[in-house]
Design a protein around this motif. Structure first.
Motif, PDB file in Angstrom:
ATOM      1  N   GLU A 469       0.750  -1.286  -0.109  1.00  0.00           N
ATOM      2  CA  GLU A 469       0.183  -0.107  -0.072  1.00  0.00           C
ATOM      3  C   GLU A 469       0.837   1.135  -0.063  1.00  0.00           C
ATOM      4  O   GLU A 469       0.703   2.195  -0.770  1.00  0.00           O
ATOM      5  N   GLN A 470       1.982   1.290   0.653  1.00  0.00           N
ATOM      6  CA  GLN A 470       2.728   2.396   0.968  1.00  0.00           C
ATOM      7  C   GLN A 470       3.576   2.570  -0.289  1.00  0.00           C
ATOM      8  O   GLN A 470       3.667   3.588  -0.831  1.00  0.00           O
ATOM      9  N   LEU A 471       4.018   1.541  -1.016  1.00  0.00           N
ATOM     10  CA  LEU A 471       4.803   1.617  -2.199  1.00  0.00           C
ATOM     11  C   LEU A 471       3.828   2.214  -3.315  1.00  0.00           C
ATOM     12  O   LEU A 471       4.310   3.300  -4.125  1.00  0.00           O
ATOM     13  N   GLN A 476       2.373   7.226  -6.514  1.00  0.00           N
ATOM     14  CA  GLN A 476       1.627   7.951  -7.198  1.00  0.00           C
ATOM     15  C   GLN A 476       1.880   9.510  -6.974  1.00  0.00           C
ATOM     16  O   GLN A 476       1.626  10.677  -7.486  1.00  0.00           O
ATOM     17  N   ILE A 477       2.805   9.725  -5.919  1.00  0.00           N
ATOM     18  CA  ILE A 477       3.476  11.020  -5.536  1.00  0.00           C
ATOM     19  C   ILE A 477       4.472  11.401  -6.292  1.00  0.00           C
ATOM     20  O   ILE A 477       4.726  12.326  -7.092  1.00  0.00           O
ATOM     21  N   TYR A 478       5.518  10.555  -6.518  1.00  0.00           N
ATOM     22  CA  TYR A 478       6.693  10.696  -6.951  1.00  0.00           C
ATOM     23  C   TYR A 478       6.655   9.887  -8.469  1.00  0.00           C
ATOM     24  O   TYR A 478       6.761   8.795  -8.622  1.00  0.00           O
ATOM     25  N   PRO A 479       6.894  10.549  -9.519  1.00  0.00           N
ATOM     26  CA  PRO A 479       6.902  10.124 -10.775  1.00  0.00           C
ATOM     27  C   PRO A 479       8.469   9.323 -10.836  1.00  0.00           C
ATOM     28  O   PRO A 479       9.143   9.804 -10.115  1.00  0.00           O
ATOM     29  N   PRO A 480       8.653   8.802 -11.882  1.00  0.00           N
ATOM     30  CA  PRO A 480       9.974   7.900 -11.889  1.00  0.00           C
ATOM     31  C   PRO A 480      11.131   8.924 -11.975  1.00  0.00           C
ATOM     32  O   PRO A 480      12.210   8.617 -11.400  1.00  0.00           O
TER      33      PRO A 480
END
Lengths: 508, 208
Positions: A469-471, A476-480
């Motif tokens: 869930e955390q990953l 979703q917050i940090y793009p690659p």
């Protein structure tokens, strides 16, 4: 649902009863919810990988409050922009070492000749001068805002090929820009100091563009001691010295920086520059500058005497200190006389500029020096005793977990602001008007979030969510491209007394 | 750096015709003067480029260099007398050599009043006499291209000296009995147009 890293937006301060500041509305302020939003359209259009806040300063005297206000705004906006746009930021400080150090009149013609600070003092002494007025101040600002900075002198800037190419391009269109650069007479001043002694005609009276072709430009000029001389400006050669007057220098600089598609350069300028920038924009238009390369500028509040005149060295020189109210404190005119430590001064300034930035109505306006004095005296009484700490904004649910002492690992991407955090550093987590102080117990850098969760305790990051869930939420917050900066896991211990844990359990 | 509109040498046909017509008559002498940083060099260059007869360099500059080489230093107040007389003689020679038609002068004899006063000296009898004998037809004074208000403390006093030189030169012409024509800050081409209009000569930019 996020795991740890996102930041809650700061509510804009209003003009309500009891507010410290009361400001009228304005067209710009009315269009913005937050001061930083002034950058948003450009960020969306350009999608830069970095934002650089560019602030230029004369180094020929002790700074006054207005100068430090622009610089503080640059650092603080860099911090806010990093949080707001998830883009790495830094500050570029331009030290204008081409300011005139000495002027003499040619005894023969009384034409004025000048020598720059660079030519009179040399690089080492210029560096010392920057150190005297700004080094400690910048180090402190950098630490307080978690923002990297670099110092570049005008001498270094003009020697670069980008600057020289842009200058040569402008010469090709001189007929189109000269009235923008000199609206009263169309005569553009360029100073090319004598290679033998470094003195140059202050107003370029006898400086001539003799040739302009694919090899560069050849200028002729007359030295007061060495007679006629010739210099060749070539992009690949850092010599001769190219000393451009203020408007022309800004035109060339902004054109050159505008070509960088990777970094968005935000020009930080005192509010009085708004008028002069009309001319630069006219020249940029005449040069056919594409919209995407037009400079983006933030004008900071002007500091005014009670007459409305800008607080400046020239005002004080011409009118004397009598132009200012008697209760103006000496440090406002010479900030090196601040009665306290540099950190203490920087903390006070950051608080002040933070208050101004809290509402666009407060930031995009001017202030009398007396009013700024009033605001400064209203700063929190514990400001001087509060320990210096890195500051991080965080959502309420995670803030509560930290405040309760159950979240002991904070995760961020390893951008420039995190690289300064070491074991023992203090971190102040902020959420709305609340804050909690922690100390870093350990810090570990990883290649990715997966790598991080392979080594860190999942429950120490968030005791209410699984690793998966955390990953999912983090990504979703940090793009690659942000994750590619690396990941930093920060072990924290609570320094404030633990608060009772909120009853609601959040997942993710 | 200058960015003057460069006219073709010889100017326009209308201007050439006007100059030719003037050369059939007696001498007409026009002075271009002004303090430092008034754009004088640019204007002289534009006049020459237009093919209008003009004195190229101030005689004072060459004489100054000669004295400086001899003395091994810049001229001081006590050197001014000898230098001034030599400069005056050069101006008189230039004046006298011109016999017919239009000619512009890069400064004129009464400039000496201003320079002498700047150094705290009074005009020499020779200067007084020359000002009386050798009269110019029109004096054009170029307004400064700068306000000389540098924001820097150190250089401010020096810049004010430039303003003072300018004012003393202008006063010298009034003292010599002239009513100068002042030329506002503009490009060299614009200023030359203004002069041509004043002298009823064809405008360079309009003809082109």
């Amino acid at each position: 649902m996020t795991t740890t890293t996102a930041t809650a937006p700061t509510p804009a301060a209003g003009n309500g009863a009891g507010s410290l500041l009361v400001s009228p509305n304005s067209v710009l302020a009315n269009a913005l919810l937050r001061s930083i939003d002034v950058l948003r359209p450009r960020i969306h259009a350009a999608r830069p990988t970095r934002i650089e806040f560019v602030v230029g300063t004369q180094i020929n005297g002790a700074p006054h409050l207005g100068t430090n206000l622009v610089q503080t705004a640059a650092f603080l906006l860099a911090k806010i922009a990093r949080r707001e746009f998830s883009i790495d930021t830094r500050v570029r400080f331009g030290a204008l070492d081409n300011a005139p150090h000495e002027v003499v009149l040619d005894p023969e013609t009384h034409t004025a000749y000048q020598q720059t600070y660079h030519h009179a003092l040399g690089s080492d002494q210029i560096s010392e001068l920057i150190g005297t007025y700004y080094r400690e101040f910048f180090i402190s600002l950098s630490e307080a805002t978690g923002t990297d900075y670099l110092v570049e002198t005008y001498t270094e800037q003009q020697a670069g090929p980008g600057f020289r190419v842009e200058f040569l391009r402008s010469l090709e269109r001189l007929e189109e820009i000269r009235w923008w650069m000199a609206p009263s007479h169309g005569v553009v001043h360029v100073r090319l100091p004598c290679p033998d002694c470094g003195w140059a005609e202050k107003r370029g009276d006898r400086t001539r563009l003799a040739r302009l072709d694919e090899d560069g430009a050849v200028f002729t000029a007359v030295c007061l001691d060495h007679g006629r001389y010739e210099v060749h400006v070539d992009p690949e050669d850092p010599h001769p010295y190219l000393d451009l007057a203020t408007l022309y220098r800004n035109l060339v600089k902004e054109r050159a920086l505008g070509r960088d598609t990777d970094t968005l350069h935000v020009m930080m300028k005192g509010g009085d520059w708004a008028f002069g920038c009309q001319l630069i924009d006219g020249a940029l238009g005449a040069l056919g500058t594409p919209a995407a390369q037009m400079p983006i500028r933030i004008f900071t509040p002007q500091v005014l005497a009670h007459t409305g005149a800008k607080l400046s060295k020239s005002l004080l020189r011409e009118q004397g200190k009598g132009v200012l109210p008697a209760d103006v404190e000496p440090w406002m005119l010479d900030t090196t006389t601040w009665p306290g430590t540099v950190d203490n001064y920087v903390d006070a300034l950051i608080w002040l500029v933070g208050e101004l930035l809290g509402d666009p109505k407060h930031f995009f306006r001017s202030f009398t020096v007396k009013e700024l004095g009033r605001l400064m005296s209203a700063r929190p009484t514990d400001l001087d005793t509060r320990p210096r700490a890195h500051e991080m904004g965080i959502y309420k649910r995670y803030f509560d977990l930290i405040a309760a002492g159950v979240k002991t690992t904070e995760i961020r991407v390893n951008d420039s602001s995190r690289q300064k955090i070491v074991e023992g550093s203090l971190i102040r987590f902020r959420c709305r008007n609340d804050e909690v102080l922690t100390r870093v117990t350990h810090i570990t850098r990883y290649l990715s979030f997966d790598d991080m969760f392979d080594h860190e305790s999942v429950t120490s990051v968030n005791p209410t969510a699984t690793r998966e869930e955390q990953l999912a939420n983090i990504r979703q917050i940090y793009p690659p491209e942000r994750e590619a900066l690396g990941v930093v896991a920060i072990g924290i211990e609570l320094l404030d007394p633990p608060r009772p844990q909120a009853a609601t359990v959040h997942r993710g | 750096m200058t960015t003057t509109n460069r006219a073709k040498p010889g100017g326009t046909s209308a201007l050439t015709a006007a100059l030719d017509a003037a050369s059939a008559g007696g001498p007409r002498r026009y002075v271009i003067t002004g303090g430092p940083s008034s754009g004088k060099d640019d204007l002289i260059e534009a006049i020459l480029a237009a093919g209008i007869p003009c004195m190229e360099a101030e005689p004072g500059r060459e004489i100054y260099r000669k004295h400086r080489e001899r003395l091994g230093r810049h001229l001081l107040r006590e050197d001014r007398h000898e230098y001034s007389l030599e400069v005056l003689q050069a101006f008189i020679s230039e004046y006298s050599a011109h016999k017919r038609g239009i000619r512009f002068y890069n400064r004129g004899i009464p400039d000496g009043y201003g320079w002498e006063r700047f150094f705290g000296l009074g005009p020499t009898p020779q200067l007084e006499e020359a000002s009386r004998l050798y009269r110019y037809d029109t004096i054009f004074v170029l307004d400064p291209l700068d306000t000389f208000e540098d924001p820097d403390d150190i250089v401010w006093a020096k810049d004010r000296e430039i303003r003072r030189v300018h004012e003393l030169i202008v006063q010298g012409y009034y003292d010599a009995g002239y009513e100068p024509v002042f030329i506002a800050p503009d490009s060299a081409a614009g200023r030359l147009d203004f002069i041509c209009t004043n002298l009823r000569l064809p405008k360079l930019t309009r003809d082109r």
